[in-house]
Design an enzyme around this catalytic site. Sequence first.
Site, PDB file in Angstrom:
ATOM      1  N   ASP A 146       8.428 -13.760 -59.696  1.00  0.00           N
ATOM      2  CA  ASP A 146       7.218 -14.661 -59.290  1.00  0.00           C
ATOM      3  C   ASP A 146       6.049 -15.013 -59.939  1.00  0.00           C
ATOM      4  O   ASP A 146       5.581 -13.974 -60.044  1.00  0.00           O
ATOM      5  CB  ASP A 146       7.122 -14.544 -57.647  1.00  0.00           C
ATOM      6  N   ASP A 219       6.898 -22.266 -50.317  1.00  0.00           N
ATOM      7  CA  ASP A 219       8.127 -21.037 -49.414  1.00  0.00           C
ATOM      8  C   ASP A 219       8.411 -21.948 -48.137  1.00  0.00           C
ATOM      9  O   ASP A 219       7.625 -22.683 -47.812  1.00  0.00           O
ATOM     10  CB  ASP A 219       7.069 -20.379 -49.321  1.00  0.00           C
TER      11      ASP A 219
HETATM   12  C1  GAL Z   1       5.359 -15.379 -52.803  1.00  0.00           C
HETATM   13  C2  GAL Z   1       7.201 -15.901 -52.807  1.00  0.00           C
HETATM   14  C3  GAL Z   1       8.130 -15.357 -51.548  1.00  0.00           C
HETATM   15  C4  GAL Z   1       7.877 -13.868 -51.601  1.00  0.00           C
HETATM   16  C5  GAL Z   1       6.817 -13.615 -51.956  1.00  0.00           C
HETATM   17  C6  GAL Z   1       6.280 -12.385 -51.720  1.00  0.00           C
HETATM   18  O1  GAL Z   1       5.326 -16.026 -53.801  1.00  0.00           O
HETATM   19  O2  GAL Z   1       7.111 -17.030 -52.623  1.00  0.00           O
HETATM   20  O3  GAL Z   1       9.726 -15.766 -52.236  1.00  0.00           O
HETATM   21  O4  GAL Z   1       8.840 -13.858 -52.772  1.00  0.00           O
HETATM   22  O5  GAL Z   1       5.813 -14.104 -52.807  1.00  0.00           O
HETATM   23  O6  GAL Z   1       5.247 -11.578 -52.038  1.00  0.00           O
END
Ligand code: GAL
Length: 394
Positions: A146, A219
């Site tokens: 990520d 998201d």
């Molecule tokens: C976001 C991601 C989510 C989750 C989250 C965790 O950037 O898109 O799916 O993983 O971080 O902190």
Amino acid sequence: MRFMRVLAVSLFAVVGLPSFGQGTVATVPPMGWNSWNHFAGHVTDADVRSAADSLVSTGMRDAGYIYVNVDDTWEGKRDAQGVLHTNEKFPNMKALGDYIHSKGLKFGIYSSPGAKTCAGFEGSLGHEVQDAKLYAEWGVDYLKYDLCSFQDNMHQVEKEHPNDPNAAKNLMIAAYKKMGDALKATGRPIVYSLCQYGVDQPWKWGPGVGANMWRTTDDIDDTYGRMIAIGFNQAGLSKYAGPGHWNDPDMLEIGNGKMTEDEYKTHMSLWVLLAAPLLAGNDLTKMSPADKGILMNKEAIAIDQDSLGRQGDRLYEGGDLDVWTKPLSGGRVAVGLFNRSWSVRDVSVDLGEIGFKAGADVRDVWNARDLGRQTGVFTSRIPKHGVTLLVVGK
Ligand code: GAL
């Protein structure tokens, strides 16, 4: 020319078809469960174990949901050798992986190319090879990577190279490739899942960094508005998906409680038509019969997992009505008739237009009903925010 073709065919027979991503994984869109959508930063080892137990007891594992993915907030600190340790919520990752594997399931984990993950925990920057080895030792089968704080590094390089419009993008691609190479070097088949919110068209460069899937969007959340904004925005991306490399419109919200049954059916229908990875994101220990019926509908899942490996796309859109099709093996076609409006509406598809001029056998997936032989324009009356999902064949 003919000789060249014969040579090419026999070469493929010897060396195998060109493969994408991490070897032979993700030949169909990965299915499983991920901790984030329901547990977010509170997830513990016990929650993950009970999710694994539930995948087995509910029948979800046997329906195809095999990955158990721990998302952000498992990370602790690095020791003097740079080895990453877990925090107190996850006392022993190897033991957790063994437990997941003992249930006939696969184990997924999460990190970031940045110094910090999105929740502010330790990322993999500068420790890619070391972390990949650690994952392999723990028996990890899936990594979600990520972008998070790596965006700071990208802003920095942008400042340093104001005349190079690709400086930040190239830095990001190199960071994703670094981990892709590190995973490959472990020799363990690990699904490599990119999460950088769809910026800079990852469907174009994802396969080149060894990715098996890449998020196409920011998201999701558990609202009808957000879910359809993502789902119906995937038009035009179908040509970039195929065995070993998939577009990922983010995880499922089915069962998290804030959408109606028709809305969750729309969610599942869209995702299977998109050949999306199906990662349940709910509390599996508390599922209503309706949630189970949607997540475990065998015919819907079969559309997603079809051996042809083609992603569906929009056929047409008019006002609040939308029609999507996905080519399936055996010359069949899956069709989604969607009603995004606030009242009951008729939605139609011309069977001739999708390859069935002489008529077709039509199956209604959600009602598990054969609708018999149909020709010409097929119309379905659909409740607000609802869907009719069909499989059409000769
Ligand atoms: C976001 C991601 C989510 C989750 C989250 C965790 O950037 O898109 O799916 O993983 O971080 O902190």
